[in-house]
Design a protein around this motif. Structure first.
Motif, PDB file in Angstrom:
ATOM      1  N   TYR A 116       1.023  -1.297   0.129  1.00  0.00           N
ATOM      2  CA  TYR A 116       0.070   0.050  -0.025  1.00  0.00           C
ATOM      3  C   TYR A 116       1.014   0.974  -0.241  1.00  0.00           C
ATOM      4  CZ  TYR A 116      -3.627  -3.581   1.110  1.00  0.00           C
ATOM      5  OH  TYR A 116      -4.547  -5.150   1.270  1.00  0.00           O
ATOM      6  N   ASP A 127      -9.054  -5.234  -1.453  1.00  0.00           N
ATOM      7  CA  ASP A 127      -9.077  -5.516  -2.562  1.00  0.00           C
ATOM      8  C   ASP A 127      -9.176  -3.512  -2.956  1.00  0.00           C
ATOM      9  OD1 ASP A 127      -8.361  -7.945  -3.143  1.00  0.00           O
ATOM     10  OD2 ASP A 127     -10.602  -7.874  -3.447  1.00  0.00           O
ATOM     11  N   ARG A 128     -10.219  -2.892  -2.764  1.00  0.00           N
ATOM     12  CA  ARG A 128     -10.286  -1.772  -2.995  1.00  0.00           C
ATOM     13  C   ARG A 128     -10.424  -0.874  -1.726  1.00  0.00           C
ATOM     14  NH1 ARG A 128     -10.134   3.337  -3.251  1.00  0.00           N
ATOM     15  NH2 ARG A 128     -10.943   4.326  -3.430  1.00  0.00           N
ATOM     16  N   LEU A 129     -10.008  -1.425  -0.746  1.00  0.00           N
ATOM     17  CA  LEU A 129      -9.600  -0.388   0.657  1.00  0.00           C
ATOM     18  C   LEU A 129      -8.879  -1.406   1.240  1.00  0.00           C
ATOM     19  CD1 LEU A 129      -8.593   2.846   1.199  1.00  0.00           C
ATOM     20  CD2 LEU A 129     -11.124   2.540   2.571  1.00  0.00           C
ATOM     21  N   ASP A 176      -5.764   3.482  -1.131  1.00  0.00           N
ATOM     22  CA  ASP A 176      -6.196   2.136  -0.381  1.00  0.00           C
ATOM     23  C   ASP A 176      -5.313   1.679   0.356  1.00  0.00           C
ATOM     24  OD1 ASP A 176      -3.058   2.495  -0.421  1.00  0.00           O
ATOM     25  OD2 ASP A 176      -1.949   1.957  -2.512  1.00  0.00           O
ATOM     26  N   GLN A 229      -1.303   4.711  -0.908  1.00  0.00           N
ATOM     27  CA  GLN A 229      -1.801   5.609  -0.955  1.00  0.00           C
ATOM     28  C   GLN A 229      -2.915   5.629   1.064  1.00  0.00           C
ATOM     29  OE1 GLN A 229      -1.567   9.068  -2.970  1.00  0.00           O
ATOM     30  NE2 GLN A 229       0.488   7.984  -3.399  1.00  0.00           N
ATOM     31  N   SER A 237      -7.924   8.349  -4.384  1.00  0.00           N
ATOM     32  CA  SER A 237      -7.165   7.553  -4.662  1.00  0.00           C
ATOM     33  C   SER A 237      -6.538   6.880  -2.963  1.00  0.00           C
ATOM     34  CB  SER A 237      -6.207   7.859  -5.558  1.00  0.00           C
ATOM     35  OG  SER A 237      -5.571   8.781  -4.092  1.00  0.00           O
TER      36      SER A 237
END
Length: 325
Positions: A176, A266-268, A240, A178, A238
């Protein structure tokens, strides 16, 4: 133990005059009142409300000062302390500060006025007067749940700064980049502030800046975590991964993701702190730091009821990878 004699001597008055001033009864000048009160404050003097009754019998009270009862962390710590204290024949007396240092000062004064056998208090930071009262009380004092700082007598806990650092290193190691933060009022919860500082420091060592943050000016709660993540994602699309100040806040963030169809991780990715049972029992167990809260209470109680030199006991913590990172 600082006595009335000490206060009177420092103020340059007789004991009877000092007693009248501190009780607020009788006649004395404004100048005398100011001298006595200043002396009492600087010495950390606490009036003895039971007038030496316990001096011959020995107090069986142990004061325990905590910030909150709504956060399960502190009831867990109390459970550990209570088991040891009751088993040793002591009676816990509990006071709640609501994370207010001035209120902590007032409660410490109230507890010490009953001449307890010892005092246990969450954290290392106190007002100057509260610190003076604890240092001069002539009893064992245990400061709990933090080792990042100088203690008065007994310190039992773990490094909050290192917990934050370990969290950042874990997220970076998982790829990760972001990474954001959602937290509660850091001006009141000083241990959460230490974790955040350690977290940002470790991000910097990895060449990363915090990608966004949302600080809710209130106590931690599931609702605050949910609202905080929603606000953060509106500004920082953006991201993550998000680090939350504790599991209560992270569970709120988890609920927000579920309600908006944001897939985890997966997204966050989301990461908490404390290792609460409810967080570890979620459909996707929360990635978090598990703290030894019950053990801290037990160890603090054993030491506060025993003789010995000042000591620091670091019980450490455990990173739980979970399924949300």
């Amino acid at each position: 133990m600082i006595t009335l004699t000490d206060v009177a001597r420092a103020a340059g008055v007789g004991e009877s005059t000092a007693s009248r001033v501190l009780r607020g009864h009788g006649s004395f000048s404004a100048k005398t009142r100011e001298s006595v009160l200043n002396a009492a404050t600087s010495l950390g003097y606490v009036p003895n409300r039971i007038a030496g009754t316990l001096a011959s019998t020995g107090s069986r009270l142990v004061g325990i000062v905590i910030p909150s009862l709504s956060n399960i962390v502190f009831p867990d710590m109390l459970r550990g302390a209570n088991t040891v204290l009751v088993g040793a024949g002591f009676q816990p007396v509990i006071a709640v500060t609501d994370y207010e240092l001035r209120r902590e000062e007032s409660l410490i004064e109230s507890l010490l006025s009953w001449r307890p056998a010892g005092v246990m208090v969450a954290g290392l930071e106190h007002t100057e007067r509260a610190g003076a009262m604890l240092r001069n009380a002539g009893i064992r004092v245990a400061e709990l749940l933090d080792t990042d700082g100088e203690g008065i007598d007994i310190v039992v806990g773990f490094s909050n700064r290192e917990a934050g650092r370990m969290t950042a290193r874990h997220l970076v190691s998982r790829g990760y980049r972001q990474i954001g933060y959602v937290g509660h009022d850091l001006s009141r919860d000083l241990r959460a502030a230490k974790r955040f500082a350690g977290f940002r420091s470790a991000l910097g060592e990895a060449g990363l800046d915090l990608a966004g943050e949302e600080i809710i000016p209130a106590s931690s709660s599931i609702q605050a975590g949910r609202e905080g993540l929603e606000r953060l994602l509106e500004r920082s699309t953006s991201l993550d991964a998000v680090y939350f100040s504790n599991d209560d806040m992270a569970i709120g963030g988890y609920f927000h993701c579920v309600s908006r169809g944001i897939t985890i991780p997966d997204r966050l990715a989301i990461f908490g702190y404390n290792g609460l049972d409810v967080a570890r029992s979620a459909p996707q167990p929360l990635s978090t730091i598990l703290t030894p809260r019950v053990a801290v209470g037990e160890m603090g109680a054993r030491l506060v009821c025993s003789d010995g030199p000042p000591t620091v006991v670091d019980l450490g913590f455990e990173l739980i990878e979970g399924a949300t990172t």
